[in-house]
Write an enzyme that holds these catalytic residues in place. Structure first.
Site, PDB file in Angstrom:
ATOM      1  N   ASN A   8      36.752 -12.181  -1.974  1.00 11.37           N
ATOM      2  CA  ASN A   8      36.340 -11.985  -3.374  1.00 11.37           C
ATOM      3  C   ASN A   8      35.422 -13.228  -3.216  1.00 11.37           C
ATOM      4  O   ASN A   8      35.457 -14.053  -2.988  1.00 11.37           O
ATOM      5  CB  ASN A   8      37.750 -12.876  -3.893  1.00 11.37           C
ATOM      6  CG  ASN A   8      37.443 -13.016  -5.419  1.00 11.37           C
ATOM      7  OD1 ASN A   8      36.581 -12.775  -6.184  1.00 11.37           O
ATOM      8  ND2 ASN A   8      38.696 -13.315  -6.076  1.00 11.37           N
ATOM      9  N   ALA A  10      34.050 -14.543  -5.764  1.00 11.84           N
ATOM     10  CA  ALA A  10      34.348 -15.704  -6.730  1.00 11.84           C
ATOM     11  C   ALA A  10      35.049 -16.953  -6.305  1.00 11.84           C
ATOM     12  O   ALA A  10      35.360 -17.717  -6.728  1.00 11.84           O
ATOM     13  CB  ALA A  10      35.051 -14.907  -8.062  1.00 11.84           C
ATOM     14  N   CYS A  11      35.438 -16.373  -5.040  1.00 13.72           N
ATOM     15  CA  CYS A  11      36.248 -17.496  -4.311  1.00 13.72           C
ATOM     16  C   CYS A  11      35.416 -18.345  -3.254  1.00 13.72           C
ATOM     17  O   CYS A  11      34.990 -17.987  -2.552  1.00 13.72           O
ATOM     18  CB  CYS A  11      37.487 -16.968  -3.693  1.00 13.72           C
ATOM     19  SG  CYS A  11      38.557 -17.909  -2.573  1.00 13.72           S
ATOM     20  N   GLY A  12      35.524 -19.730  -3.416  1.00 12.46           N
ATOM     21  CA  GLY A  12      34.775 -20.615  -2.425  1.00 12.46           C
ATOM     22  C   GLY A  12      35.285 -20.260  -0.971  1.00 12.46           C
ATOM     23  O   GLY A  12      34.474 -20.614  -0.331  1.00 12.46           O
ATOM     24  N   ARG A  15      33.630 -17.268   0.323  1.00  9.67           N
ATOM     25  CA  ARG A  15      32.342 -17.398   0.507  1.00  9.67           C
ATOM     26  C   ARG A  15      32.193 -18.227   1.797  1.00  9.67           C
ATOM     27  O   ARG A  15      31.301 -17.883   2.596  1.00  9.67           O
ATOM     28  CB  ARG A  15      31.828 -18.027  -0.679  1.00  9.67           C
ATOM     29  CG  ARG A  15      31.461 -17.161  -1.796  1.00  9.67           C
ATOM     30  CD  ARG A  15      30.527 -17.876  -3.109  1.00  9.67           C
ATOM     31  NE  ARG A  15      31.026 -19.053  -3.320  1.00  9.67           N
ATOM     32  CZ  ARG A  15      31.890 -19.230  -4.472  1.00  9.67           C
ATOM     33  NH1 ARG A  15      32.459 -18.355  -5.067  1.00  9.67           N
ATOM     34  NH2 ARG A  15      31.996 -20.512  -4.657  1.00  9.67           N
TER      35      ARG A  15
END
Length: 135
Positions: A8, A10-12, A15
């Site tokens: 995802n 949007a997820c740190g 990433r």
């Protein structure tokens, strides 16, 4: 070696995990599971690889977990799978699969357990935390 990440962007944590995989020299297959959710069969297979029950892979934060009443123990494994398939955001991430196994990479450095080259040196996460891996 082939590495797949259920990601995802949007997820740190997701990433950071993707960046660690790339720092190891791998270019993984990236599946943005919110756009391309796993099938029921694949989700069951992933749970088996992870050694988890469906409830253990449920994500609460930022999901409809509470509204759906998923904290209630009345829901069976099959019903929880149904909820995950209907609302993929309920699937905890990132999940990484390689020839060495599968891991729910929370925290992100858990990904090192399944990488062929886990010694990526000092890795700095987005929040500034340093992960020391040698190499």
């Amino acid at each position: 070696m082939s590495v797949t990440i259920y990601h995802n962007p949007a997820c740190g944590t997701s990433r950071n995990t993707l960046a660690m995989i790339r720092a190891s020299g791998e270019e993984p297959v990236v599946i943005e599971y919110l756009k391309t959710p796993p099938s029921r069969e694949r989700l069951v297979e992933l749970l088996g690889l992870l050694g988890l029950k469906p409830r253990e892979l449920l994500r609460e934060k930022g999901t409809p977990y509470a509204e759906l009443g998923l904290g209630d123990p009345k829901w069976s494994d099959d019903e929880i799978l149904d909820f995950m398939l209907a609302h993929p955001i309920l699937i905890q991430r990132p999940i990484v699969v390689s020839e060495k196994g599968a891991v729910l990479a929370r925290p992100s450095e858990r990904v090192l357990e399944v990488l062929a080259n886990p010694h990526i040196g000092d890795f700095v996460k987005e929040d500034g935390e340093v992960v020391r891996t040698g190499g």
